[in-house]
Enzyme design. Structure first.
Site, short mmCIF file in Angstrom:
data_model
loop_
_atom_site.label_atom_id
_atom_site.label_comp_id
_atom_site.label_asym_id
_atom_site.label_seq_id
_atom_site.Cartn_x
_atom_site.Cartn_y
_atom_site.Cartn_z
N ASP A 257 0.85 -1.19 0.00
CA ASP A 257 0.00 0.00 0.00
C ASP A 257 0.89 1.24 0.00
O ASP A 257 1.89 1.28 -0.72
CB ASP A 257 -0.92 -0.03 1.23
CG ASP A 257 -2.26 0.63 0.98
OD1 ASP A 257 -2.29 1.87 0.88
OD2 ASP A 257 -3.28 -0.08 0.88
N HIS B 134 -3.16 6.04 4.04
CA HIS B 134 -4.04 4.98 3.58
C HIS B 134 -3.62 3.60 4.09
O HIS B 134 -4.45 2.83 4.61
CB HIS B 134 -4.06 5.00 2.05
CG HIS B 134 -5.08 4.12 1.42
ND1 HIS B 134 -4.81 2.82 1.05
CD2 HIS B 134 -6.37 4.34 1.07
CE1 HIS B 134 -5.90 2.28 0.49
NE2 HIS B 134 -6.85 3.19 0.49
N SER C 39 -11.20 -0.23 -0.59
CA SER C 39 -9.89 -0.37 0.05
C SER C 39 -10.01 -0.85 1.48
O SER C 39 -9.11 -1.51 2.01
CB SER C 39 -9.16 0.98 0.04
OG SER C 39 -8.70 1.30 -1.24
#
Length: 540
Positions: A124, A157, A411
């Site tokens: 990620d 994220h 996600s």
């Protein structure tokens, strides 16, 4: 008299003609005799039209090398506003999936903590070693800034994704907890929307008024220092555009870091790390289905196949979010998608995850497609606050300088499934990666559609309790039952065949005409007899 008899004969002949068999029906009333179209050579095999071609290249080498020299272009994630977070409140997704009950089952059956001894690779934007991870985060590699080893998260994220998998507050006053809270996270930073190629000037980055995912982008002064104020663990991250775009995280976007090739390399590298049993990919690439498969996609397809078939790793991937550059697959023919999303497209080797709302409906941003495998909660997300020096949680984000919004996206549905896959591997260590995927799909809450799957939630919303406790027929050498659709209250639609009706109506009409003609003939004959002179009278 002669005229009357002649007329009657003609009408009688016409009636007989009507009663004769129908010689020709309208084209729409006839059965089609047109042969079915012959399938093209590309569709002559068993593969559906949407499916990717077979793997045609070798997996990339296991190397950690950024595809380009990168530099920071935007400020990193920061905590800059306070919000009223109800810390004892448990996220709805956590309650919906009965996460804490799952953890008790693992503890009781395995005499170990949930996730203990297992590694989950998170490819990620990097993962910050948040206090709720304790010391369970290790650097697996970095394709943006190699020296940082994946342990910096400028975007925020990756930290949020990893938190859903393995965070453990160890505080009874906090409701949130990760699915496998004792698993180790192996962080590999592969992409970032706050870094860019060094040859891209700041003016070029600032000239893009709208990023492809729909979030506004503006120029920021590059800084290597993360800034932020500790707000007691109750904060959301802002001033971070475009690092938290809920509308999708695409590879090879202008002004960002990350390519399909580096993603493929990261998958191979993660699969080769000792102890990694599950891999989470909450990064996607979306393109038009009109474009051909590109070299990066071919490498990524080979990489996920290698991870599953050679290294026995369960690969979980987000199904992707719609955006201006990634159109929803809502076309009339579901087998001819408008957009192709990778790696979910490679469903032979990937467990791709769509997102649902609290009420169970499909999230509209979740990209549909025949490759979607299952679905999981993907809205109103609570996870770790990725801001530096923060020791709390986040439930909101700021996009492009706009008002705070909820954290959502496929996600964050994917890590719920990755966490469940980790617990399944702990409960059933003898199962291969494909068997783990089968256990999750066969126990999902199948939708009411033919074959037990559709293009919105795949085989259904995951049922972790069943995945951990059910005895599957397929694991005992029996054929798994095929889900069927129950009949509705109304009878099914009937594709009418109009030929019998046309024949029947023609016969009925013909009979009526014949009857009328017969009556007319009889009436004419009687009248002629009445009007004719009596021969006997003429002889007198």
């Amino acid at each position: 008299m002669n005229w009357g008899k002649r007329t009657a004969s003609l009408l009688l002949a016409a009636g007989i003609g009507v009663l004769s068999p129908v010689g020709s029906l309208p084209a729409w009333a006839q059965e089609s005799t047109t042969p079915s179209p012959t399938p093209s050579p590309s569709q002559s095999d068993d593969r559906p039209s949407w499916a990717p071609p077979p793997v045609s290249v070798q997996q990339p080498e296991d190397q950690i090398k950024p595809p380009y020299p990168y530099e920071q272009g935007n400020k990193c994630v920061s905590s800059n506003l306070s919000v009223n977070v109800d810390l004892p409140n448990k996220p709805w997704g956590q309650q919906y999936l009965q996460i804490e009950e799952l953890q008790k089952i693992v503890q009781a059956n395995k005499k170990a903590q949930p996730g203990e001894g297992l590694k989950v690779a998170v490819i990620d934007t990097g993962v910050r070693p948040h206090p709720y991870f304790q010391d369970r985060v290790e650097g697996g590699g970095d394709y943006v800034i190699p020296d940082e080893k994946g342990l910096k998260d400028c975007d925020g994220h990756g930290t949020e994704v990893a938190g859903i998998i393995a965070a453990n507050p160890k505080n009874t006053g906090i409701g949130f907890i990760g699915v496998a809270p004792y698993a180790r996270i192996v962080s590999i930073r592969q992409s970032s929307q706050n870094y860019r190629k060094k040859d891209q000037t700041s003016s070029a980055a600032s000239s893009s008024s709208e990023a492809p995912g729909g979030g506004e982008s503006k120029s920021e002064t590059p800084s290597n220092e993360n800034s932020g104020d500790d707000t007691g663990g109750q904060s959301f991250h802002g001033d971070t555009q475009p690092n938290q775009k809920n509308t999708g995280r695409q590879q090879e976007e202008e002004g960002s870091a990350g390519t399909l090739t580096s993603l493929a390399q990261a998958v191979v590298h993660a699969a080769n790390i000792s102890g990694v049993r599950v891999m989470n990919l909450s990064v996607d690439n979306c393109r038009s289905s009109l474009l051909p498969m590109n070299p990066g996609e071919k490498l990524l397809q080979a990489a996920v196949k290698y991870a599953v078939e050679v290294k026995d790793v369960v690969v979980v991937a987000a199904a992707g979010n719609t955006s201006d550059s990634c159109k929803q697959n809502d076309q009339p023919n579901p087998d001819k998608p408008t957009s192709i999303v990778s790696p979910p497209w490679f469903s032979d080797h990937v467990l791709s995850v769509g997102a649902i709302h609290k009420d169970g409906s499909v999230a509209p941003f979740s990209v549909f497609g025949p490759w979607v495998t299952v679905a999981a909660p993907g809205t109103e997300i609570i996870s770790l606050d990725p801001a530096p020096e923060s020791s709390g949680l986040a439930n909101l984000t700021i996009e492009g300088g706009n008002e705070p919004s909820q954290i959502q996206g496929t996600s964050f549905a994917a890590p719920y499934v990755a966490g469940v896959a980790t617990l399944v591997r702990q409960m059933y260590p003898e199962l291969k990666a494909r068997d783990v995927i089968k256990r999750i799909t066969e126990t999902a809450q199948h939708p009411a559609s033919p074959g037990g799957r559709d293009n919105f939630v795949g085989y259904g919303v995951i049922n972790p309790m069943a995945a951990l406790t059910s005895t599957l027929p397929s694991e005992r050498g029996l054929k798994a039952p095929v889900p069927v659709r129950f009949p509705a209250d109304l009878p099914p639609a009937n594709d009418a065949n109009w030929k019998p009706m046309v024949v029947a109506l023609a016969g009925t009409g013909g009979g009526l005409v014949a009857l009328l003609i017969t009556l007319f003939v009889v009436h004419t004959v009687r009248r002629n007899r009445t009007e004719s002179p009596d021969p006997a009278k003429n002889l007198r």
